[in-house]
Design an enzyme around this catalytic site. Structure first.
Site, mmCIF file in Angstrom:
data_model
loop_
_atom_site.group_PDB
_atom_site.id
_atom_site.type_symbol
_atom_site.label_atom_id
_atom_site.label_comp_id
_atom_site.label_asym_id
_atom_site.label_seq_id
_atom_site.Cartn_x
_atom_site.Cartn_y
_atom_site.Cartn_z
ATOM 1 N N GLU A 22 0.822 -1.210 0.000
ATOM 2 C CA GLU A 22 0.000 0.000 0.000
ATOM 3 C C GLU A 22 0.859 1.264 0.000
ATOM 4 O OE1 GLU A 22 -4.124 -0.496 2.108
ATOM 5 O OE2 GLU A 22 -2.572 -1.398 3.393
ATOM 6 N N TYR A 54 -10.866 28.546 6.401
ATOM 7 C CA TYR A 54 -11.030 27.152 5.978
ATOM 8 C C TYR A 54 -10.126 26.781 4.819
ATOM 9 C CZ TYR A 54 -14.775 29.719 3.573
ATOM 10 O OH TYR A 54 -15.510 30.658 2.901
ATOM 11 N N GLU A 74 -6.866 5.600 11.684
ATOM 12 C CA GLU A 74 -7.058 6.066 13.057
ATOM 13 C C GLU A 74 -5.947 7.047 13.459
ATOM 14 O OE1 GLU A 74 -9.081 2.020 12.801
ATOM 15 O OE2 GLU A 74 -7.230 2.905 12.024
ATOM 16 N N LYS A 99 -11.843 6.116 3.781
ATOM 17 C CA LYS A 99 -10.887 5.491 2.872
ATOM 18 C C LYS A 99 -11.731 4.728 1.840
ATOM 19 C CE LYS A 99 -6.718 2.642 2.729
ATOM 20 N NZ LYS A 99 -5.866 1.709 3.497
#
Length: 118
Positions: A22, A54, A74, A99
């Site tokens: 990955e 922003y 996480e 994801k």
């Protein structure tokens, strides 16, 4: 009353995953971020200095996430929450991190992190 500033579907391309293969590709991460922010002073004065920028926040998140490899979504969500709190003094926030296509049978998987700082 709680005012919120939000950024929806902020898309980053990051080196993320628990498996070594990955990290040979960039994968899409999508953020929905809500930040508690009292913008009453901005409303009264029409002055940008009392707003959360922003565009600036979006760029900081993208730069952070895309600049280093991560194993877990996480970890990304926790570190982004810490970054935003430390840099902007945000008292509470919610980060929903997706994801997409990580599981073939689901359009997206991910985590939600909610923080209340003192």
């Amino acid at each position: 009353m709680t005012d919120k500033v939000f950024i929806h579907e902020l898309t980053a391309f990051a080196s993320i995953g628990a498996y070594e293969w990955e990290h040979t590709i960039k994968q899409k991460l999508i953020f929905n971020i809500e930040m508690d922010w009292d913008f009453s002073q901005a409303v009264e004065t029409e002055n940008l200095q009392y707003c959360l920028n922003y565009a600036e926040i979006s760029q900081k998140v993208l730069d952070f996430v895309e600049s280093q490899p991560f194993k877990l979504v996480e970890t990304v969500a926790y570190k982004v929450a810490d970054l935003l709190q430390q840099q902007y003094g945000i008292k509470a926030l919610r980060i929903e991190l997706h994801k997409p296509k990580a599981v073939a049978q689901a359009s997206s998987v991910g985590v939600i992190v909610e923080r209340h700082f003192h």
